[in-house]
Design an enzyme around this catalytic site. Structure first.
Site, mmCIF file in Angstrom:
data_model
loop_
_atom_site.group_PDB
_atom_site.id
_atom_site.type_symbol
_atom_site.label_atom_id
_atom_site.label_comp_id
_atom_site.label_asym_id
_atom_site.label_seq_id
_atom_site.Cartn_x
_atom_site.Cartn_y
_atom_site.Cartn_z
ATOM 1 N N THR A 160 -9.292 6.406 10.337
ATOM 2 C CA THR A 160 -10.237 5.573 11.099
ATOM 3 C C THR A 160 -9.924 4.096 10.893
ATOM 4 O O THR A 160 -9.734 3.640 9.764
ATOM 5 C CB THR A 160 -11.687 5.879 10.659
ATOM 6 O OG1 THR A 160 -11.917 7.273 10.865
ATOM 7 C CG2 THR A 160 -12.692 5.057 11.450
ATOM 8 N N SER A 193 0.311 -8.902 3.552
ATOM 9 C CA SER A 193 -0.803 -8.377 2.763
ATOM 10 C C SER A 193 -1.907 -9.442 2.707
ATOM 11 O O SER A 193 -1.661 -10.565 2.255
ATOM 12 C CB SER A 193 -0.297 -8.073 1.353
ATOM 13 O OG SER A 193 -1.368 -7.699 0.531
ATOM 14 N N GLY A 194 -3.109 -9.076 3.150
ATOM 15 C CA GLY A 194 -4.203 -10.048 3.267
ATOM 16 C C GLY A 194 -4.542 -10.783 1.985
ATOM 17 O O GLY A 194 -4.788 -11.991 1.995
ATOM 18 N N HIS A 195 -4.540 -10.068 0.861
ATOM 19 C CA HIS A 195 -5.031 -10.697 -0.365
ATOM 20 C C HIS A 195 -4.086 -11.731 -0.955
ATOM 21 O O HIS A 195 -4.434 -12.417 -1.916
ATOM 22 C CB HIS A 195 -5.418 -9.634 -1.408
ATOM 23 C CG HIS A 195 -4.274 -8.950 -2.085
ATOM 24 N ND1 HIS A 195 -3.895 -9.248 -3.365
ATOM 25 C CD2 HIS A 195 -3.438 -7.979 -1.672
ATOM 26 C CE1 HIS A 195 -2.877 -8.472 -3.710
ATOM 27 N NE2 HIS A 195 -2.578 -7.696 -2.698
ATOM 28 N N GLN A 222 4.978 -12.941 0.458
ATOM 29 C CA GLN A 222 4.821 -14.203 -0.281
ATOM 30 C C GLN A 222 5.199 -15.412 0.572
ATOM 31 O O GLN A 222 5.156 -16.546 0.080
ATOM 32 C CB GLN A 222 5.679 -14.185 -1.562
ATOM 33 C CG GLN A 222 5.272 -13.135 -2.571
ATOM 34 C CD GLN A 222 3.953 -13.446 -3.282
ATOM 35 O OE1 GLN A 222 3.409 -14.552 -3.173
ATOM 36 N NE2 GLN A 222 3.416 -12.470 -3.991
ATOM 37 N N CYS A 245 2.752 -6.338 -11.066
ATOM 38 C CA CYS A 245 3.206 -4.956 -10.956
ATOM 39 C C CYS A 245 4.120 -4.567 -12.094
ATOM 40 O O CYS A 245 4.130 -3.445 -12.533
ATOM 41 C CB CYS A 245 3.974 -4.740 -9.662
ATOM 42 S SG CYS A 245 2.995 -5.085 -8.241
ATOM 43 N N THR A 273 2.083 -2.586 0.430
ATOM 44 C CA THR A 273 2.728 -1.385 -0.112
ATOM 45 C C THR A 273 2.755 -0.312 0.976
ATOM 46 O O THR A 273 3.784 0.332 1.220
ATOM 47 C CB THR A 273 1.984 -0.881 -1.370
ATOM 48 O OG1 THR A 273 2.039 -1.911 -2.356
ATOM 49 C CG2 THR A 273 2.593 0.391 -1.918
HETATM 50 N N1 PLP Z 1 5.660 -7.325 -1.470
HETATM 51 C C1 PLP Z 1 5.582 -8.427 -2.233
HETATM 52 C C2 PLP Z 1 6.678 -9.451 -2.151
HETATM 53 C C3 PLP Z 1 4.489 -8.634 -3.075
HETATM 54 O O1 PLP Z 1 4.419 -9.732 -3.822
HETATM 55 C C4 PLP Z 1 3.474 -7.628 -3.125
HETATM 56 C C5 PLP Z 1 2.334 -7.766 -4.062
HETATM 57 O O2 PLP Z 1 2.499 -8.071 -5.233
HETATM 58 C C6 PLP Z 1 3.596 -6.498 -2.302
HETATM 59 C C7 PLP Z 1 4.701 -6.383 -1.492
HETATM 60 C C8 PLP Z 1 2.551 -5.411 -2.303
HETATM 61 O O3 PLP Z 1 1.393 -5.845 -1.662
HETATM 62 P P1 PLP Z 1 -0.001 -5.057 -1.754
HETATM 63 O O4 PLP Z 1 -0.648 -5.500 -2.986
HETATM 64 O O5 PLP Z 1 -0.735 -5.489 -0.540
HETATM 65 O O6 PLP Z 1 0.297 -3.616 -1.691
#
Ligand code: PLP
Length: 378
Positions: A235, A197-199, A179, A321, A71
């Protein structure tokens, strides 16, 4: 518990957790500090960034900006480019397929006076390349296109998009590849910025990366101490940054293996659903292997998610989301999927850890849930 909600988030790898702990214990220093320990941290930070570039064998190295997630990466890139180009190329091209962390930024830029154009979407969920070509002009400063969709799993033709955008020197191409990593090969040629995004690939929540071809393309939007080339002040979180590289190495180096493993499970599920009257497969054939979206028209997606949850199967409606929003999902709408099928859609999303036993257990539970709702199916 069978976890089939990996598009929402994934389980962190053990070595990622250990690295995070270890670096916090032994190298918790601020890379900006002028003393010996700070210099050591700075050196490690730079090595980490080189390792990321090496991982992809890129012709030209990217500047790597560590962020708190995609994000933030998307916000920094989209606003940064738009503001930089506002005076001479204030058109932005996107599509309704994008994740809210792109779409809402673009909508906000629109309210600030940018001219936003939406590329048409085909029934296969891909952007219409001919329409994209027709929208391109010297006024376009930014094109943003995701690689793999988070709700349906369909991939976008990034290579073709890059070739089109490349013909317009003022236009910057941003790719949300959140993704895609670890599931399909990433594509960098002609891409100016790219978010991760790491997670989503067995790293940690709160860690992200923004690849930037040329840092001067971005206007800073997060002001402060000037860290990360001055575009992401704050930081530097070295333990998190080193841990994400651990996750990345594992995801990237096993992409092919993961792709084949998940394609097999995906094919198995597709074959399985064909035997159930009233069950529609929403995800097109040409898609990343980890996401399969299906629809059971006549039943609400939330009801299905709760029913599976009762059997200890975790999956989701559309995306984490948007699942709390009442409106119909824009991605499925853009693909002309009928209203009832959208309302009854659920997303099954796998990871490299999903195995055959998980799928067998899921199938048994699906059978039970189906029996509970079959009278409602239209
Ligand atoms: N972009 C896509 C395609 C995603 O699936 C997601 C997470 O659902 C994001 C962006 C946002 O990632 P983050 O959770 O790291 O902000």
């Amino acid at each position: 518990m069978i976890y089939l909600d990996n598009a929402a988030t994934t389980k962190p790898n053990q070595d990622v957790l250990e690295t995070f702990m270890k670096v916090n214990q032994s190298l918790y220093f601020n890379p900006n500090s002028p003393h010996q320990a700070g210099l050591q941290a700075e050196q490690l930070l730079q090595q980490t960034k080189s390792q990321i570039n090496d991982l992809f064998n890129l012709k030209q190295n990217f500047d790597i900006v560590f962020t708190s997630g995609a994000t933030e990466s998307n916000n920094i890139a989209l606003k940064g480019v738009a503001y930089k180009k506002k005076a001479f190329a204030n058109e932005i091209i996107t599509s309704v397929l994008e994740h809210p962390s792109v779409l809402e930024v673009v909508r906000s830029l629109e309210s600030e006076g940018f001219d936003v154009k939406y590329v048409d979407v085909t029934t296969h969920g891909q952007i219409d390349l001919n329409h994209l070509k027709s929208l391109m002009s010297d006024n376009v400063g930014l094109v943003t296109c995701m690689h793999v969709n988070n709700i349906m799993g369909q991939t976008q033709p990034i290579e073709e998009v890059a070739q089109i955008v490349d013909q317009y020197p003022k236009a910057h191409l941003h790719v949300d590849a959140v993704q895609a990593i670890g599931k399909v090969p990433l594509f960098f040629e002609g891409v100016d910025t790219l978010s991760l995004s790491g997670h989503k690939f067995h790293g940690l929540k709160g860690q992200g990366i923004l690849f930037v071809r040329n840092i001067h393309q971005l206007e800073p939007t997060i002001h402060g101490g000037g860290q990360e080339f001055g575009i992401r002040s704050g930081t530097v979180n070295l333990p998190v940054d080193i841990a994400i590289v651990k996750a990345m190495k594992s995801a990237v180096n096993h992409t092919q293996e993961t792709y084949y493993h998940l394609s097999k499970l995906n094919d198995e599920l597709r074959r399985f659903f064909k035997d159930y009257h009233g069950v529609k497969i929403n995800t097109p054939e040409q898609a990343a292997p980890h996401i399969l979206n299906i629809g059971l028209p006549g039943v609400k997606g939330e009801v299905l998610v709760n029913a599976f949850s009762k059997y200890n199967i975790m999956l989701s409606t559309t995306s984490a989301c948007s699942s709390k929003k009442a409106s119909l999902n824009e991605v499925l709408l853009a693909m002309n999927i009928p209203k009832k099928q959208i309302e009854g859609s659920i997303r099954i999303s796998m990871s490299a850890y999903t195995n055959e036993t998980d799928i067998q257990t899921f199938k048994k539970s699906f059978n039970k849930v189906y029996e509970e709702v079959r009278e409602l199916l239209v």
